[in-house]
Enzyme design. Structure first.
Site, short mmCIF file in Angstrom:
data_model
loop_
_atom_site.label_atom_id
_atom_site.label_comp_id
_atom_site.label_asym_id
_atom_site.label_seq_id
_atom_site.Cartn_x
_atom_site.Cartn_y
_atom_site.Cartn_z
N GLU A 181 11.73 2.42 20.97
CA GLU A 181 10.97 3.67 20.97
C GLU A 181 10.27 3.84 22.30
O GLU A 181 9.48 2.96 22.67
CB GLU A 181 9.93 3.66 19.86
CG GLU A 181 10.50 3.65 18.46
CD GLU A 181 9.41 3.58 17.38
OE1 GLU A 181 8.21 3.72 17.68
OE2 GLU A 181 9.77 3.35 16.22
N HIS A 235 8.18 8.42 15.24
CA HIS A 235 7.11 7.54 14.73
C HIS A 235 5.82 8.33 14.46
O HIS A 235 4.77 8.04 15.04
CB HIS A 235 6.86 6.39 15.72
CG HIS A 235 6.25 5.20 15.05
ND1 HIS A 235 6.52 3.92 15.43
CD2 HIS A 235 5.36 5.09 14.02
CE1 HIS A 235 5.85 3.08 14.68
NE2 HIS A 235 5.14 3.76 13.81
N ARG A 263 0.84 -1.22 0.00
CA ARG A 263 0.00 0.00 0.00
C ARG A 263 0.87 1.26 0.00
O ARG A 263 0.64 2.18 -0.79
CB ARG A 263 -0.90 0.00 1.24
CG ARG A 263 -2.06 -0.96 1.14
CD ARG A 263 -2.79 -1.05 2.46
NE ARG A 263 -1.99 -1.76 3.43
CZ ARG A 263 -2.22 -3.01 3.85
NH1 ARG A 263 -3.26 -3.64 3.38
NH2 ARG A 263 -1.43 -3.59 4.71
N ILE A 264 1.89 1.31 0.87
CA ILE A 264 2.68 2.54 0.97
C ILE A 264 3.75 2.60 -0.12
O ILE A 264 3.89 3.60 -0.83
CB ILE A 264 3.31 2.67 2.38
CG1 ILE A 264 2.19 2.78 3.43
CG2 ILE A 264 4.25 3.87 2.46
CD1 ILE A 264 2.65 2.69 4.87
N GLY A 286 4.58 8.85 11.27
CA GLY A 286 4.14 8.59 9.90
C GLY A 286 2.64 8.75 9.71
O GLY A 286 2.17 9.30 8.71
N ALA A 287 1.87 8.30 10.68
CA ALA A 287 0.40 8.33 10.54
C ALA A 287 -0.21 9.54 11.23
O ALA A 287 -1.43 9.69 11.25
CB ALA A 287 -0.17 7.05 11.13
N ASP A 344 10.35 -6.88 -3.99
CA ASP A 344 9.22 -7.40 -3.20
C ASP A 344 9.23 -8.90 -3.33
O ASP A 344 9.67 -9.44 -4.35
CB ASP A 344 7.89 -6.81 -3.73
CG ASP A 344 6.77 -6.97 -2.71
OD1 ASP A 344 6.42 -8.11 -2.36
OD2 ASP A 344 6.25 -5.94 -2.25
N ASP A 391 11.78 7.26 10.71
CA ASP A 391 10.61 7.62 11.52
C ASP A 391 10.40 6.58 12.61
O ASP A 391 9.54 6.76 13.47
CB ASP A 391 9.36 7.68 10.61
CG ASP A 391 8.13 8.15 11.38
OD1 ASP A 391 8.26 9.11 12.17
OD2 ASP A 391 7.05 7.53 11.23
P1 NAD Z 1 1.70 -3.78 2.91
O1 NAD Z 1 1.44 -5.06 3.60
O2 NAD Z 1 0.63 -3.16 2.09
O3 NAD Z 1 3.00 -3.94 1.96
C1 NAD Z 1 4.16 -4.59 2.37
C2 NAD Z 1 4.86 -5.14 1.13
O4 NAD Z 1 6.09 -5.73 1.56
C3 NAD Z 1 4.07 -6.23 0.41
O5 NAD Z 1 4.03 -5.95 -0.97
C4 NAD Z 1 4.85 -7.50 0.73
O6 NAD Z 1 4.78 -8.47 -0.31
C5 NAD Z 1 6.26 -6.96 0.87
N1 NAD Z 1 7.13 -7.83 1.66
C6 NAD Z 1 6.84 -8.55 2.77
N2 NAD Z 1 7.92 -9.23 3.20
C7 NAD Z 1 8.93 -8.92 2.35
C8 NAD Z 1 10.29 -9.31 2.27
N3 NAD Z 1 10.84 -10.15 3.15
N4 NAD Z 1 11.02 -8.82 1.24
C9 NAD Z 1 10.48 -7.98 0.33
N5 NAD Z 1 9.19 -7.58 0.36
C10 NAD Z 1 8.43 -8.03 1.36
O7 NAD Z 1 2.23 -2.77 4.05
P2 NAD Z 1 2.04 -1.19 4.08
O8 NAD Z 1 0.67 -0.87 4.57
O9 NAD Z 1 2.51 -0.61 2.79
O10 NAD Z 1 3.04 -0.83 5.28
C11 NAD Z 1 4.44 -0.89 5.10
C12 NAD Z 1 5.15 -0.68 6.42
O11 NAD Z 1 4.87 0.64 6.92
C13 NAD Z 1 4.75 -1.64 7.54
O12 NAD Z 1 5.90 -2.01 8.29
C14 NAD Z 1 3.85 -0.79 8.44
O13 NAD Z 1 3.84 -1.26 9.76
C15 NAD Z 1 4.57 0.56 8.31
N6 NAD Z 1 3.77 1.71 8.69
C16 NAD Z 1 4.42 2.69 9.41
C17 NAD Z 1 3.71 3.81 9.80
C18 NAD Z 1 4.40 4.91 10.55
O14 NAD Z 1 3.77 5.58 11.36
N7 NAD Z 1 5.68 5.15 10.30
C19 NAD Z 1 2.35 3.95 9.49
C20 NAD Z 1 1.75 2.95 8.72
C21 NAD Z 1 2.48 1.83 8.33
#
Ligand code: NAD
Length: 306
Positions: free
Chosen positions: A258, A279, A150-151, A281-282, A170, A253
């Site tokens: 933490e 932290h 997603r991100i 991000g959101a 990925d 971030d």
């Molecule tokens: P998501 O599940 O939509 O996407 C993750 C991607 O990583 C997927 O495409 C998956 O196939 C890939 N992946 C998983 N394991 C892998 C590996 N070993 N090697 C390569 N690719 C791999 O997740 P998202 O919603 O995009 O979130 C991404 C990250 O951001 C998460 O760790 C989430 O916790 C973090 N996040 C942080 C904040 C913040 O406040 N900083 C806020 C939201 C999300």
């Protein structure tokens, strides 16, 4: 009536919506683990953020527990497998903060490549250091996106708008979507060797723990930038310190600890090439609203089946 326990800070609107829908809500933001273990057996729904581990002990103490609701995205503090085994549904708000985190990532890139942090701090001190830190453009640089979910996929779209070359790594085959953006899906080593900016967007799993370690950093180009807005544990902070002089900058971030207490993190945070945010991000008005709406929707969906 469902009894709901909320153990972390949530929005006023979210609280009101739960009450309006007939839930019996107890709001105990900041509740300690030992107190949670004592009272959880009275509740059907537990709402929490990333602060406490919702592990086997907590889940088994919640004898009437039917729904675990993460007010946010990451489920790495939850033993999801065990919860499901016990018939407890696990819900979160996975879509709500994508825009905010992707925008923060772009912001980090510009701050680091243009040395904005140094300039802003020095001007605040009354200096006028024009010409001291000549920056770099995003245009024409290669961004290596680790995790095209997603991100990561949103970061790719934004990076394309800046004229960056896009490499993606990925575990899933996402090459068609990446190619539509003019980019390429490559293996991890190639991404590390070719990228000017490496940005991490994978979940925390046993496979991604310290995914960026000494060896991976040694593959990166001199002057490359590393950004982590995913989970602190994905990057080994000790390895970062070792390689920092070769790197162009680091923006984080998230940290493995933490808030940071160990000297290791203070060493990292105080380094002039490193910027760290707590932290956040959101943490935008829009994302917080969306988290509340998405989670409420998913809780209502889950309780339909109880
Ligand atoms: P998501 O599940 O939509 O996407 C993750 C991607 O990583 C997927 O495409 C998956 O196939 C890939 N992946 C998983 N394991 C892998 C590996 N070993 N090697 C390569 N690719 C791999 O997740 P998202 O919603 O995009 O979130 C991404 C990250 O951001 C998460 O760790 C989430 O916790 C973090 N996040 C942080 C904040 C913040 O406040 N900083 C806020 C939201 C999300």
């Amino acid at each position: 009536m469902q009894n709901v326990l909320i153990i972390d800070r949530v929005s006023e609107k979210f609280l009101k919506e739960l009450v309006k829908r007939g839930f019996n809500v107890e709001y105990r933001a900041g509740l300690e683990r030992r107190d949670l273990l004592e009272i959880i057996n009275k509740y059907n729904i537990l709402i929490f953020r990333g602060r406490l581990k919702i592990d086997r002990e907590v889940i088994s103490a919640g004898e009437k527990l039917r729904v675990l609701a993460r007010y946010g995205v990451g489920l790495d503090n939850v033993d999801v497998e065990y919860a499901i085994k016990r018939g407890v549904a696990v819900v979160n708000a996975p879509n709500a903060s994508c825009v905010s985190v992707a925008e923060l990532t772009i912001g980090f890139m510009i701050i680091v490549l243009r040395n904005l942090y140094e300039y802003i701090s020095l001007v605040k001190l009354g200096k006028w250091p024009k010409g001291s830190f000549i920056g770099r453009e995003l245009y024409g640089k290669t961004i290596g996106i680790v995790g095209f979910g997603r991100i990561g996929s949103r970061v790719a779209r934004y990076a394309k708008a800046f004229g960056m070359n896009i490499l993606v790594h990925d575990v899933r085959n996402v090459s068609r979507d990446v190619e539509e953006l003019g980019g390429r899906q490559v293996d991890f080593e190639e991404l590390l060797k070719q990228s000017d900016v490496v940005t991490i967007h994978v979940p925390l799993t046993p496979l991604t723990y310290h995914m960026i370690d000494y060896y991976e950093l040694s593959l990166m180009k001199d002057g490359a930038v590393i950004i982590n807005t995913s989970r602190g544990e994905v990057v080994n902070a000790r390895a970062l310190i070792k390689h920092i002089d070769r790197l162009g900058g680091v923006a984080l971030d998230v940290l493995e600890q933490e808030p940071p207490r160990d000297n290791l993190y203070h060493q990292l945070i105080s380094h002039p090439k490193v910027i760290v945010t707590p932290h956040i991000g959101a943490e935008t008005i829009e994302s917080m609203d969306r988290i509340a709406d998405e989670l409420l929707h998913n809780i209502l969906d889950a309780v339909k089946w109880l």
